[in-house]
Design an enzyme around this catalytic site. Structure first.
Site, PDB file in Angstrom:
ATOM      1  N   ILE A 100      42.827  13.190  -9.451  1.00 38.26           N
ATOM      2  CA  ILE A 100      42.587  12.997 -11.004  1.00 38.26           C
ATOM      3  C   ILE A 100      44.051  13.814 -11.663  1.00 38.26           C
ATOM      4  O   ILE A 100      44.447  13.055 -12.604  1.00 38.26           O
ATOM      5  CB  ILE A 100      41.345  13.805 -11.716  1.00 38.26           C
ATOM      6  N   ASN A 110      42.962  21.416 -14.763  1.00 40.65           N
ATOM      7  CA  ASN A 110      42.233  20.375 -13.694  1.00 40.65           C
ATOM      8  C   ASN A 110      42.071  20.955 -12.507  1.00 40.65           C
ATOM      9  O   ASN A 110      41.286  20.481 -11.795  1.00 40.65           O
ATOM     10  CB  ASN A 110      43.067  19.177 -13.689  1.00 40.65           C
ATOM     11  N   SER A 131      32.594  18.819 -15.096  1.00 39.08           N
ATOM     12  CA  SER A 131      32.150  18.021 -13.952  1.00 39.08           C
ATOM     13  C   SER A 131      30.590  17.537 -14.496  1.00 39.08           C
ATOM     14  O   SER A 131      29.984  18.544 -15.039  1.00 39.08           O
ATOM     15  CB  SER A 131      32.095  18.386 -12.761  1.00 39.08           C
ATOM     16  N   TYR A 134      29.612  25.404  -6.754  1.00 44.99           N
ATOM     17  CA  TYR A 134      30.448  24.839  -7.725  1.00 44.99           C
ATOM     18  C   TYR A 134      29.638  24.187  -9.068  1.00 44.99           C
ATOM     19  O   TYR A 134      30.299  24.086 -10.011  1.00 44.99           O
ATOM     20  CB  TYR A 134      30.597  23.384  -6.812  1.00 44.99           C
ATOM     21  N   LYS A 179      31.330  24.850 -12.667  1.00 48.88           N
ATOM     22  CA  LYS A 179      31.417  23.956 -13.746  1.00 48.88           C
ATOM     23  C   LYS A 179      30.563  23.946 -14.870  1.00 48.88           C
ATOM     24  O   LYS A 179      31.064  23.883 -16.153  1.00 48.88           O
ATOM     25  CB  LYS A 179      31.416  22.429 -13.072  1.00 48.88           C
ATOM     26  N   THR A 192      38.692   9.759  -4.890  1.00 47.90           N
ATOM     27  CA  THR A 192      40.101  10.747  -4.618  1.00 47.90           C
ATOM     28  C   THR A 192      39.924  11.488  -3.114  1.00 47.90           C
ATOM     29  O   THR A 192      38.849  11.372  -2.652  1.00 47.90           O
ATOM     30  CB  THR A 192      40.019  11.940  -5.708  1.00 47.90           C
TER      31      THR A 192
END
Length: 276
Positions: free
Chosen positions: A42, A115, A169, A184, A188, A218
């Site tokens: 990204i 990012n 996210s 995670y 986020k 990705t």
């Protein structure tokens, strides 16, 4: 004289001078953009989009020196200045020094994209021995965003302008299944509320927004088994993962003068995964 609710900002504020043509509003010519975690995925796609829009760009990398080659390629292809910087996003001192160096090299900083991030791959939280995996996620995905914001924000305040964009996210909005990734998700969700808070703090001199990608094709998800991805596809209303090119428009909007009245906002680009 009327004042802002904070008591600090006289009202009304002056109106920005904006281009007449809509395509000029989206132009980044004359601007300097910095993108963390931009050696691939990204971040690289966003950096290239900014270069295409006319910005000079600073690429940040840690373990992937391909960013140096990317900088040369983007500069030659789009006729803009591009430099790569090796940085540990978990080091406050390195982040501070890098932003100072970018300003020294480019003369200013108009756009900062926070990012850099890593996924959780350790499974159920209570089954993980020790706390190292938890701290690794929080240090990279949340603390790294904090360091980036703090020092870019200091530069924005000196200049009186700037745009900070966090990669959040959809996982900050919902709980993903079937994979278990509480650390995670928590990081986020923290980024989302951190950004909203900064948007209020910085309203007098800079804009702060987030982009919340869904499942994107990705390298970061190469470890995911095909069986898991099949479940994802069933849960995503549009029935597929997204491409990085399908994200860059959101970042360009938030970076450009097309969004001078947009701050404290989140753009979900997730194929409607978090909509139901």
């Amino acid at each position: 004289m009327s004042t802002h609710a904070s008591g600090l900002t006289p009202l009304p504020q002056p109106q920005p001078k904006l281009a007449d043509h809509v395509l000029d509003l989206f132009s980044l010519k004359g601007k300097v953009a910095s993108v963390t975690g931009s050696s691939s995925g990204i971040g690289l796609a966003v950096a290239e989009a900014f270069a295409q829009a006319g910005a000079d760009v600073a690429l940040w990398y840690h373990g992937n020196p391909k960013a140096i080659e990317h900088a040369k390629t983007l500069s030659e292809k789009y006729g803009v200045k591009v430099k790569a910087y090796k940085v540990s996003i978990t080091s406050s001192a390195e982040v501070e020094q890098t932003i100072k160096q970018i300003v020294a090299d480019f003369g200013k900083l108009d756009i900062q994209v926070a990012n850099a991030g890593i996924p959780w791959t350790s499974g159920p939280l209570i089954d993980v021995e020790g706390d190292e995996d938890w701290h690794k996620i929080i240090d990279t995905d949340l603390n790294g965003a904090y360091y980036t914001a703090k020092f870019s924000g200091q530069q924005f305040k000196k200049q009186g302008s700037g745009s900070l964009i966090f990669t959040a996210s959809m996982s900050g909005h919902i709980v993903n299944i079937p994979q278990l990734q509480a650390a995670y998700n928590a990081a986020k969700a923290g980024v989302l509320h951190f950004a909203r808070s900064l948007a209020i703090e910085w309203a007098g001199f800079a804009r702060v927004n987030t982009v919340s990608p869904g499942y994107i094709l990705t390298e970061i998800s190469n470890f995911v088994p095909i069986e898991t991805k099949k479940i994802w596809w069933e849960l995503i209303p549009v029935g597929r993962e997204g491409q990085t090119k399908e994200l860059v428009g959101a970042y360009l909007y938030l970076a450009s003068d097309a969004s001078t009245y947009t701050t404290g906002s989140d753009l979900r680009v997730d194929g409607a995964y978090a909509a139901p």
